[in-house]
Design an enzyme around this catalytic site. Structure first.
Site, short mmCIF file in Angstrom:
data_model
loop_
_atom_site.label_atom_id
_atom_site.label_comp_id
_atom_site.label_asym_id
_atom_site.label_seq_id
_atom_site.Cartn_x
_atom_site.Cartn_y
_atom_site.Cartn_z
N ALA A 119 0.81 -1.22 0.00
CA ALA A 119 0.00 0.00 0.00
C ALA A 119 0.84 1.27 0.00
O ALA A 119 0.33 2.35 0.23
CB ALA A 119 -0.92 -0.01 1.21
N ASN A 175 1.26 -3.28 8.12
CA ASN A 175 2.28 -4.10 7.46
C ASN A 175 3.22 -3.23 6.62
O ASN A 175 4.40 -3.54 6.48
CB ASN A 175 1.60 -5.16 6.59
CG ASN A 175 0.95 -6.23 7.42
OD1 ASN A 175 1.62 -7.14 7.91
ND2 ASN A 175 -0.35 -6.13 7.63
N HIS A 203 -0.80 7.37 3.71
CA HIS A 203 0.54 7.03 4.22
C HIS A 203 1.49 8.15 3.82
O HIS A 203 1.66 8.44 2.63
CB HIS A 203 1.03 5.71 3.61
CG HIS A 203 0.15 4.54 3.93
ND1 HIS A 203 0.02 4.02 5.19
CD2 HIS A 203 -0.65 3.81 3.13
CE1 HIS A 203 -0.82 3.01 5.16
NE2 HIS A 203 -1.25 2.85 3.93
N1 LIG Z 1 1.92 -5.03 2.95
C1 LIG Z 1 0.92 -4.18 2.74
O1 LIG Z 1 1.13 -3.08 2.23
C2 LIG Z 1 -0.46 -4.56 3.09
C3 LIG Z 1 -0.76 -5.75 3.71
N2 LIG Z 1 -2.05 -6.10 3.99
C4 LIG Z 1 -2.29 -7.39 4.63
O2 LIG Z 1 -2.68 -8.32 3.64
C5 LIG Z 1 -3.45 -9.35 4.23
C6 LIG Z 1 -4.70 -9.64 3.39
O3 LIG Z 1 -5.55 -8.51 3.37
P1 LIG Z 1 -7.11 -8.69 3.05
O4 LIG Z 1 -7.32 -9.61 1.93
O5 LIG Z 1 -7.67 -7.32 2.96
O6 LIG Z 1 -7.61 -9.40 4.40
P2 LIG Z 1 -8.98 -10.20 4.62
O7 LIG Z 1 -9.17 -10.27 6.10
O8 LIG Z 1 -10.06 -9.62 3.78
O9 LIG Z 1 -8.67 -11.65 4.04
C7 LIG Z 1 -7.77 -12.55 4.62
C8 LIG Z 1 -8.35 -13.96 4.54
O10 LIG Z 1 -7.37 -14.88 5.00
C9 LIG Z 1 -7.94 -15.69 6.03
N3 LIG Z 1 -6.93 -16.11 6.98
C10 LIG Z 1 -6.41 -15.41 8.02
N4 LIG Z 1 -5.53 -16.15 8.69
C11 LIG Z 1 -5.49 -17.36 8.07
C12 LIG Z 1 -4.77 -18.55 8.30
N5 LIG Z 1 -3.94 -18.67 9.35
N6 LIG Z 1 -4.94 -19.60 7.46
C13 LIG Z 1 -5.79 -19.49 6.42
N7 LIG Z 1 -6.54 -18.38 6.15
C14 LIG Z 1 -6.37 -17.33 6.97
C15 LIG Z 1 -8.96 -14.77 6.66
O11 LIG Z 1 -9.88 -15.50 7.48
P3 LIG Z 1 -10.48 -14.76 8.79
O12 LIG Z 1 -11.34 -13.65 8.31
O13 LIG Z 1 -11.25 -15.85 9.48
O14 LIG Z 1 -9.30 -14.28 9.58
C16 LIG Z 1 -9.58 -14.14 5.43
O15 LIG Z 1 -10.49 -15.00 4.78
C17 LIG Z 1 -3.77 -8.86 5.66
O16 LIG Z 1 -2.88 -9.47 6.60
C18 LIG Z 1 -3.48 -7.38 5.59
O17 LIG Z 1 -3.16 -6.82 6.84
C19 LIG Z 1 -3.08 -5.31 3.61
C20 LIG Z 1 -2.83 -4.11 3.00
C21 LIG Z 1 -1.51 -3.62 2.73
O1 LIG Z 2 -3.61 -1.06 3.12
C1 LIG Z 2 -3.04 -0.20 3.82
O2 LIG Z 2 -3.22 1.02 3.63
C2 LIG Z 2 -2.05 -0.59 4.85
C3 LIG Z 2 -2.36 -1.80 5.57
O3 LIG Z 2 -3.50 -2.16 5.80
C4 LIG Z 2 -1.24 -2.58 6.08
O4 LIG Z 2 -0.10 -2.19 5.84
O5 LIG Z 2 -1.48 -3.62 6.73
#
Ligand SMILES: NC(=O)C1=CN([C@@H]2O[C@H](COP(=O)(O)OP(=O)(O)OC[C@H]3O[C@@H](n4cnc5c(N)ncnc54)[C@H](OP(=O)(O)O)[C@@H]3O)[C@@H](O)[C@H]2O)C=CC1
Ligand SMILES: O=C([O-])CC(=O)C(=O)O
Length: 252
Positions: A119, A175, A203
């Site tokens: 992001a 993250n 951000h």
């Molecule tokens: N690096 C970056 O810049 C960013 C990182 N992220 C991260 O990316 C990830 C995905 O985001 P997003 O798709 O929006 O999240 P969501 O919560 O919409 O989707 C994640 C899915 O993965 C499932 N899940 C969680 N833990 C496990 C596990 N241990 N085993 C199997 N399935 C699992 C969740 O289930 P349940 O709902 O039951 O937990 C959910 O269905 C998040 O961790 C988020 O914080 C997001 C934005 C920016």
């Molecule tokens: O999507 C974003 O803006 C940032 C975020 O959630 C993450 O870093 O986990």
């Protein structure tokens, strides 16, 4: 066409599945059966709620879009199976011991742990910090309170400190800060704000070093199904996958 296994069938998983033009999603995994099935139907993949069965499928890279916990639980097994892993929940790598162990496993197996820019922008040239450490590396993130499951009547700073501490409290929201630190070679300072007037995930990056100074502001549109996650994060991982086998590599 590159074959991927998708770990996490939530918001980002859906965006990947619906934009899977230059990639083939062969298998999807989630802890919730209905979610895995719905997503699998969207991209003609096979659904799994059993990780070991998922790993028997044909793919060369696992794309993690699940959670910090999922990275901790599954990433070593992915590398040991002889696949690369792309990690969106980069916060898991804030733990020095876990990260160094995972890097060692990847080295041993000749595989890669890929962290997309997610992001934020600017991770490419912030890597110069690995050669010439920045004197300032600050991320100020401002989100609508609802995306953190809270309410606020005025802009409120809910965290100030280092990224590796912030991610422990807000594993679904910051993250980016850990990815930033991994690129620049030092733990980032973080200010996390909620603002009821904010309609986007903002951000702001303040960096200083012997190269000069940088200010970057990203005003991200929240994703349709998870406002905490910026839509750009999903596009970023799609772009990483699109370029995996491209002989022309742009950016540091
Ligand atoms: N690096 C970056 O810049 C960013 C990182 N992220 C991260 O990316 C990830 C995905 O985001 P997003 O798709 O929006 O999240 P969501 O919560 O919409 O989707 C994640 C899915 O993965 C499932 N899940 C969680 N833990 C496990 C596990 N241990 N085993 C199997 N399935 C699992 C969740 O289930 P349940 O709902 O039951 O937990 C959910 O269905 C998040 O961790 C988020 O914080 C997001 C934005 C920016
Ligand atoms: O999507 C974003 O803006 C940032 C975020 O959630 C993450 O870093 O986990």
């Amino acid at each position: 066409m590159i074959k991927i296994g998708l770990l996490g069938c939530g918001n980002v998983g859906h965006i990947i599945a619906t934009h899977a033009e230059s990639i083939q999603v062969t298998a999807v995994f989630d802890i919730i059966p209905g979610r895995a099935e719905t997503l699998a139907a969207l991209c003609h993949a096979r659904p799994y709620t059993d990780f070991d069965a998922f790993m028997q499928e044909d793919f060369s890279i696992v794309v993690e879009a699940a959670s910090v916990d999922a990275v901790r639980i599954y990433s070593e097994a992915v590398l040991r199976s002889g696949r690369d892993i792309a990690v969106l929940s980069a916060g898991a790598l804030a733990d020095d011991e876990f990260r160094e162990h995972l890097i060692e496993v990847a080295r041993e197996m000749g595989k890669k742990i890929r962290i997309p820019s997610g992001a934020i922008v600017g991770l490419d040239n912030l890597k110069v910090g690995q050669i010439s450490p920045p004197t300032q590396l600050l991320l100020r993130t401002t989100k609508p309170p609802a995306s953190l499951g809270m309410t606020a009547e005025a802009p409120t700073e809910i965290f100030k400190g280092l990224a590796h501490e912030c991610i422990k409290q807000y594993p679904k929201n910051i993250n980016v800060a850990v990815a930033l630190g991994l690129a620049a070679g030092r733990d980032a300072d973080v200010e996390l704000w909620v603002d009821p007037a904010a309609e986007r995930n903002i951000h702001e990056l303040f960096v200083e070093g012997d190269f000069g100074d940088i200010y970057v502001r990203v005003r991200n549109v929240p994703s349709p199904d998870n406002p905490a996650t910026s839509y750009m994060a999903a596009l970023s991982i799609l772009t990483l996958l699109k370029n995996l086998e491209n002989p022309l590599v742009v950016g540091t």
